[in-house]
Write a protein that holds these residues in place. Structure first.
Motif, PDB file in Angstrom:
ATOM      1  N   PHE A 165       1.179  -1.420  -0.336  1.00  0.00           N
ATOM      2  CA  PHE A 165      -0.043  -0.099   0.304  1.00  0.00           C
ATOM      3  C   PHE A 165       1.059   1.335   0.062  1.00  0.00           C
ATOM      4  CE2 PHE A 165      -2.303   3.739   2.052  1.00  0.00           C
ATOM      5  CZ  PHE A 165      -3.431   3.347   1.432  1.00  0.00           C
ATOM      6  N   PHE A 166       0.831   1.768  -1.213  1.00  0.00           N
ATOM      7  CA  PHE A 166       1.683   2.759  -1.285  1.00  0.00           C
ATOM      8  C   PHE A 166       0.778   4.235  -1.772  1.00  0.00           C
ATOM      9  CE2 PHE A 166       4.395  -0.566  -1.470  1.00  0.00           C
ATOM     10  CZ  PHE A 166       5.412   0.052   0.171  1.00  0.00           C
ATOM     11  N   LYS A 167       0.606   4.388  -0.773  1.00  0.00           N
ATOM     12  CA  LYS A 167      -0.106   6.355  -1.295  1.00  0.00           C
ATOM     13  C   LYS A 167       0.603   7.855  -1.312  1.00  0.00           C
ATOM     14  CE  LYS A 167      -3.800   6.221  -3.265  1.00  0.00           C
ATOM     15  NZ  LYS A 167      -3.171   6.217  -4.159  1.00  0.00           N
ATOM     16  N   ALA A 168       0.692   9.092  -1.682  1.00  0.00           N
ATOM     17  CA  ALA A 168       1.102  10.301  -0.887  1.00  0.00           C
ATOM     18  C   ALA A 168      -0.012  10.780  -1.034  1.00  0.00           C
ATOM     19  CB  ALA A 168       2.142  10.761  -2.278  1.00  0.00           C
ATOM     20  N   PRO A 169      -0.776  11.018  -0.229  1.00  0.00           N
ATOM     21  CA  PRO A 169      -1.953  12.268   0.416  1.00  0.00           C
ATOM     22  C   PRO A 169      -1.761  12.888   0.985  1.00  0.00           C
ATOM     23  CG  PRO A 169      -2.339   9.977   1.566  1.00  0.00           C
ATOM     24  CD  PRO A 169      -1.422   9.842   0.850  1.00  0.00           C
ATOM     25  N   HIS A 170      -2.226  14.260   0.979  1.00  0.00           N
ATOM     26  CA  HIS A 170      -2.037  15.289   1.798  1.00  0.00           C
ATOM     27  C   HIS A 170      -3.008  15.881   2.220  1.00  0.00           C
ATOM     28  CE1 HIS A 170       1.852  16.642   0.739  1.00  0.00           C
ATOM     29  NE2 HIS A 170       1.854  15.843  -0.456  1.00  0.00           N
ATOM     30  N   PHE A 171      -3.275  15.348   3.216  1.00  0.00           N
ATOM     31  CA  PHE A 171      -4.928  15.499   3.973  1.00  0.00           C
ATOM     32  C   PHE A 171      -5.110  16.442   4.531  1.00  0.00           C
ATOM     33  CE2 PHE A 171      -4.428  10.302   4.472  1.00  0.00           C
ATOM     34  CZ  PHE A 171      -5.114  10.098   3.117  1.00  0.00           C
ATOM     35  N   GLY A 172      -3.945  17.347   5.337  1.00  0.00           N
ATOM     36  CA  GLY A 172      -4.171  18.368   6.528  1.00  0.00           C
ATOM     37  C   GLY A 172      -4.591  17.513   6.826  1.00  0.00           C
ATOM     38  N   GLY A 173      -5.376  18.291   8.475  1.00  0.00           N
ATOM     39  CA  GLY A 173      -5.923  18.104   9.962  1.00  0.00           C
ATOM     40  C   GLY A 173      -5.603  17.158  10.194  1.00  0.00           C
ATOM     41  N   PHE A 174      -5.943  16.474  11.133  1.00  0.00           N
ATOM     42  CA  PHE A 174      -5.968  15.276  12.414  1.00  0.00           C
ATOM     43  C   PHE A 174      -4.999  14.465  11.837  1.00  0.00           C
ATOM     44  CE2 PHE A 174      -9.838  13.448  10.137  1.00  0.00           C
ATOM     45  CZ  PHE A 174      -9.208  11.734  10.591  1.00  0.00           C
ATOM     46  N   ARG A 175      -5.281  14.011  10.863  1.00  0.00           N
ATOM     47  CA  ARG A 175      -4.211  12.971  10.201  1.00  0.00           C
ATOM     48  C   ARG A 175      -2.505  13.429   9.819  1.00  0.00           C
ATOM     49  NH1 ARG A 175      -8.595  12.418   7.108  1.00  0.00           N
ATOM     50  NH2 ARG A 175      -9.344   9.952   7.166  1.00  0.00           N
ATOM     51  N   ASP A 176      -2.387  14.549   9.656  1.00  0.00           N
ATOM     52  CA  ASP A 176      -0.789  14.450  10.027  1.00  0.00           C
ATOM     53  C   ASP A 176      -0.526  14.578  11.263  1.00  0.00           C
ATOM     54  OD1 ASP A 176      -1.606  15.138   6.971  1.00  0.00           O
ATOM     55  OD2 ASP A 176      -1.378  17.109   6.377  1.00  0.00           O
ATOM     56  N   ALA A 177      -1.031  14.859  11.836  1.00  0.00           N
ATOM     57  CA  ALA A 177      -0.371  15.111  13.667  1.00  0.00           C
ATOM     58  C   ALA A 177      -1.081  14.391  14.498  1.00  0.00           C
ATOM     59  CB  ALA A 177      -1.318  16.519  13.936  1.00  0.00           C
ATOM     60  N   MET A 178      -1.635  13.101  14.621  1.00  0.00           N
ATOM     61  CA  MET A 178      -1.511  11.543  14.580  1.00  0.00           C
ATOM     62  C   MET A 178      -0.282  10.851  14.721  1.00  0.00           C
ATOM     63  SD  MET A 178      -4.081   9.381  12.695  1.00  0.00           S
ATOM     64  CE  MET A 178      -4.285   8.617  13.965  1.00  0.00           C
ATOM     65  N   ALA A 179       0.105  10.343  15.869  1.00  0.00           N
ATOM     66  CA  ALA A 179       1.292   9.876  16.334  1.00  0.00           C
ATOM     67  C   ALA A 179       1.100   8.509  15.490  1.00  0.00           C
ATOM     68  CB  ALA A 179       1.531   8.793  18.116  1.00  0.00           C
ATOM     69  N   HIS A 180       0.183   7.501  14.866  1.00  0.00           N
ATOM     70  CA  HIS A 180       0.464   6.291  14.355  1.00  0.00           C
ATOM     71  C   HIS A 180      -0.427   6.699  12.899  1.00  0.00           C
ATOM     72  CE1 HIS A 180       3.016   5.231  17.720  1.00  0.00           C
ATOM     73  NE2 HIS A 180       2.303   5.366  18.513  1.00  0.00           N
ATOM     74  N   PRO A 181       0.060   7.639  11.913  1.00  0.00           N
ATOM     75  CA  PRO A 181      -1.678   7.877  11.117  1.00  0.00           C
ATOM     76  C   PRO A 181      -1.415   6.597  10.449  1.00  0.00           C
ATOM     77  CG  PRO A 181       0.532   9.339  10.500  1.00  0.00           C
ATOM     78  CD  PRO A 181       0.308   8.350  11.983  1.00  0.00           C
ATOM     79  N   LEU A 182      -0.627   5.560   9.704  1.00  0.00           N
ATOM     80  CA  LEU A 182      -1.543   4.658   8.590  1.00  0.00           C
ATOM     81  C   LEU A 182      -1.651   3.442   9.579  1.00  0.00           C
ATOM     82  CD1 LEU A 182      -1.081   3.307   6.146  1.00  0.00           C
ATOM     83  CD2 LEU A 182       1.474   2.204   6.562  1.00  0.00           C
TER      84      LEU A 182
END
Length: 388
Positions: A165-182
């Motif tokens: 699974f390889f993507k490069a989304p720029h979500f912004g918001g909470f996902r960018d700040a999560m400790a373990h987003p993936l």
């Protein structure tokens, strides 16, 4: 575990009346799916922000239905048949407990709960209420994935299932700040699908997490996990949310290797099967839980929920089953944090002991009846009283 049972909603020729809880971004998908299905009707929309509820209805072209800040009050005013919970994960436990206490079956968004102990409590609550609680693992509902599943039985004994699974989304918001987003926001989809394809449960996991130097995420955006599964097979996930170029499908790229052949799926197009000549075996071994080709995504989850309530058929994502998908995520994260292999039995025993500390009444009694010896001491003292 015995096959779960739950109350059905007799088919009187009228659509199933659905009360939606939560008016955020995901609610739009669910509102549109409910409105598009001939088998469901929107009874109302609950959100603590009345303006957010009215905006969601307007943006989805929903009819003028009642809204309000409280589930119990709006349920009393609208007499729904079921609840769809699209609140934030932290609200899944209280919202689901409230709905079950009202005698309403629940279709909830993933994750089942924020923690594994909360998930065990919800499984017990659904069992005690005799109501269906189903978790929508919407990425299972893909026609090509169902075809993949149908082919699995041809392979004989299964060896290795992999997901890239390889993507490069720029979500912004909470996902960018999560400790373990993936791991916390995405991995449950392939983990859940792996259980389904292999018809197997996790035994143990070893996971490493990392964050490439160019990552725009605060937490680790990449991970590799190796699961031992029942039956001796292995499931290997490797992925990243900051890998531009040659990106995979949002469904990932899959390969299953078995005794008599292999199957690959790019996540978007039909799966490819290559067999050793003369080695085909009985396809029935790979049969699906449902036989018809599903509607895709959220619409597929909704259709299966309705079918389950009308017929009593246990659906994919029923809470007792879905606990194990959440356990895969929890185990992978625990492996990252402790830098060791995690045994699922140990993880579930610890989660049950924690659940016993917060559960009360019949819910706690039911959990105690399932507790192994390692957790049984928690059943001899009052919840919240601390160590014996």
């Amino acid at each position: 575990m015995t096959e779960p049972t739950f109350k059905t909603v007799p088919d009187d020729g009228e659509p199933l009346r659905i009360l939606v809880v939560g008016a955020g971004r995901m609610a739009r998908l669910w509102l549109r799916a409910i409105l598009a299905s001939p088998d469901t009707a929107l009874a109302g929309l609950v959100d603590i922000d009345p303006a957010a509820a009215e905006k969601a209805l307007a943006e989805t072209g929903a009819p003028d239905v009642p809204t309000g800040p409280g589930l119990t009050a709006l349920a009393a005013a609208t007499s729904p048949d079921a609840v769809v919970d699209v609140t934030v994960p932290a609200a899944h436990l209280p919202v689901t407990l409230e709905a079950l206490a009202l005698g309403l079956p629940v279709l909830g968004e993933k994750p089942l709960a924020v923690t594994l102990p909360e998930a065990l409590r919800l499984a017990a609550a659904a069992e005690l209420a005799g109501e269906l609680f189903m978790v929508s693992q919407s990425r299972r509902y893909h026609p090509h994935l169902f075809t993949f599943k149908q082919q699995v039985g041809r392979l004989g004994r299964l060896g290795i299932l992999t997901t890239e699974f390889f993507k490069a989304p720029h979500f912004g918001g909470f996902r960018d700040a999560m400790a373990h987003p993936l791991l916390l926001d995405m991995a449950i989809h392939p983990f859940d699908t792996a259980r389904w394809l292999l018809n197997a449960e996790p035994v143990s996991v070893r996971c490493e997490e990392y964050n490439p130097g160019w990552s725009w995420y605060v937490g680790a955006a990449a991970a590799t996990a190796v699961f031992e599964m029942t039956g001796g097979s292995r499931y290997i996930f490797t992925g990243s949310w900051c890998s531009p170029g040659l990106e995979t499908s949002w469904n990932g790229a899959w390969r299953l290797s078995g005794e008599h052949g292999s199957i690959t799926w790019d996540g978007d197009h039909p799966a490819t099967v290559e067999m050793t000549p003369g080695k085909d075996v009985d396809r029935a071994a790979g049969r699906m839980w449902t036989t018809a080709e599903p509607a895709k995504g959220v619409a597929g989850s909704l259709a299966e929920f309705v079918h389950a309530l009308r017929t009593g058929t246990v659906p994919m994502g029923e809470v007792h089953d879905n606990v194990m998908s959440l356990a895969m995520v929890t185990g992978a994260l625990e492996s990252v944090l402790t830098d060791r292999r995690i045994r699922m039995d140990d993880l579930l025993d610890a989660a049950l002991a924690d659940a016993l500390e917060s559960a009360t009444g019949p819910e706690r009694d039911l959990l105690c009846s399932r507790a192994p010896l390692s957790s049984s001491r928690s059943c001899t003292r009052a919840p919240g009283s601390g160590p014996a």
